[in-house]
Design a protein around this motif. Structure first.
Motif, short mmCIF file in Angstrom:
data_model
loop_
_atom_site.label_atom_id
_atom_site.label_comp_id
_atom_site.label_asym_id
_atom_site.label_seq_id
_atom_site.Cartn_x
_atom_site.Cartn_y
_atom_site.Cartn_z
N GLY A 162 0.75 -1.16 0.01
CA GLY A 162 0.00 -0.13 -0.12
C GLY A 162 0.93 1.33 0.15
O GLY A 162 0.24 2.46 0.08
N LEU A 163 2.06 1.05 -0.05
CA LEU A 163 3.12 2.21 0.19
C LEU A 163 4.21 2.33 -1.25
O LEU A 163 4.30 3.33 -1.72
CB LEU A 163 4.07 2.28 1.15
N VAL A 213 -14.51 9.41 15.87
CA VAL A 213 -14.10 8.20 15.48
C VAL A 213 -12.47 8.18 14.97
O VAL A 213 -12.10 9.12 14.44
CB VAL A 213 -14.95 7.83 14.27
N ARG A 214 -11.81 7.40 15.74
CA ARG A 214 -10.39 7.29 15.30
C ARG A 214 -9.98 6.25 14.21
O ARG A 214 -10.82 5.35 13.98
CB ARG A 214 -9.33 7.00 16.43
N VAL A 215 -9.22 6.51 13.11
CA VAL A 215 -8.98 5.73 12.37
C VAL A 215 -7.30 5.41 12.24
O VAL A 215 -6.67 6.44 11.99
CB VAL A 215 -9.29 6.12 10.76
N THR A 216 -7.01 4.24 11.97
CA THR A 216 -5.33 3.84 11.97
C THR A 216 -5.45 2.79 10.56
O THR A 216 -6.38 1.87 10.53
CB THR A 216 -5.29 3.12 12.98
N SER A 217 -4.43 3.26 10.04
CA SER A 217 -3.69 2.12 8.94
C SER A 217 -2.67 1.45 9.37
O SER A 217 -1.50 2.13 9.92
CB SER A 217 -3.49 2.88 7.68
N VAL A 218 -2.59 0.22 9.45
CA VAL A 218 -1.35 -0.83 9.74
C VAL A 218 -0.71 -1.16 8.49
O VAL A 218 -1.60 -1.89 7.68
CB VAL A 218 -1.65 -1.80 10.86
N TYR A 219 0.68 -1.14 8.52
CA TYR A 219 1.22 -1.73 7.24
C TYR A 219 2.31 -2.64 7.51
O TYR A 219 3.43 -2.42 7.48
CB TYR A 219 1.86 -0.43 6.34
#
Length: 233
Positions: free
Chosen positions: A130-131, A163-169
């Motif tokens: 995704g990066l 609302v919290r939003v996190t992307s984990v890679y």
């Protein structure tokens, strides 16, 4: 305090490990899978049985749960087809984008009232793809880049609602999917040089347990000595 967390792809790998760790700490898990049998042995409070390749069914399935509050959703389910743009058929592109992007977007939309009520947390399990994208990663990387855009847009939209939003890679972690992808790519696989699902799950659970005055927006995870991802010569 016990939380209610929905985990997609809970039947195996990281999803199963997340369900185990969340349950062990006293949370109630809504476990998603394509079939009830896939959840055999998975600790859970309720189930969401649904094929994410059919996003049009998501709204009704969520409505049937009757959720008023939801503390978190972990978008873990995903698929990967490896191949060049020249050789990948339309069906693989459509299925990859449906499961990896459209389904998380629609599932989040359907869950937002309950997430807002609880000032909940949305976690997208993304990928190193995704990066950065490389040869033969076209459809998968495109879906994960789109998932990153979805998370970034959602974060800005839902900040006023708490609302919290996190992307984990995560990159190179020991799952059946990683083994399958490396087999498709013709690359070596060594789980001893990959991050364990337990370590990834522990990190995600920690993110869900972050204090109210902070949020982890993006987190990249790699093993200390990853096996290079290249086709065998």
């Amino acid at each position: 305090m016990s939380k209610t967390i929905l985990v997609t792809g809970a039947g195996r790998g990281l999803g199963r490990t997340l369900a185990e760790q969340l349950t062990a700490r006293g949370d109630k898990v809504i476990a998603h899978a394509r079939s009830e049998s896939a959840l055999d042995g998975v600790p859970h409070d309720r189930t969401l049985v649904l094929d994410l390749a059919e996003p049009a069914r998501i709204a009704d399935a969520v409505a049937a749960l009757g959720l008023e509050r939801l503390d978190g959703v972990i978008h873990n389910a995903g698929i990967a087809h490896i191949g060049t743009v020249a050789e990948q058929p339309l069906e693989q592109w459509e299925r990859t984008l449906a499961i990896n992007v459209t389904a998380p977007a629609e599932l989040t939309r359907a869950l937002l009232p309950a997430l807002r009520a609880a000032r909940g947390h949305v976690v997208f399990v993304n990928s190193g793809a995704g990066l950065n994208a490389g040869p033969k990663w076209g459809s998968y990387a495109a879906s994960k880049h789109a998932l990153r855009a979805l998370a970034d847009a959602l974060r800005g939209e839902e900040q006023p609602n708490g609302v919290r939003v996190t992307s984990v890679y995560p990159s190179h972690f020991a799952t059946d999917m990683q083994r399958s992808v490396r087999e498709q790519y013709g690359a070596d696989y060594d789980p001893a040089r990959a991050t364990s699902p337990e370590s990834i799950a522990t990190t995600i659970v920690g993110i869900l347990n972050a204090p109210d005055d902070m949020v982890v927006n993006d987190l990249r995870i790699e093993p200390p000595n990853p096996l290079p991802f290249k086709a065998k010569s």
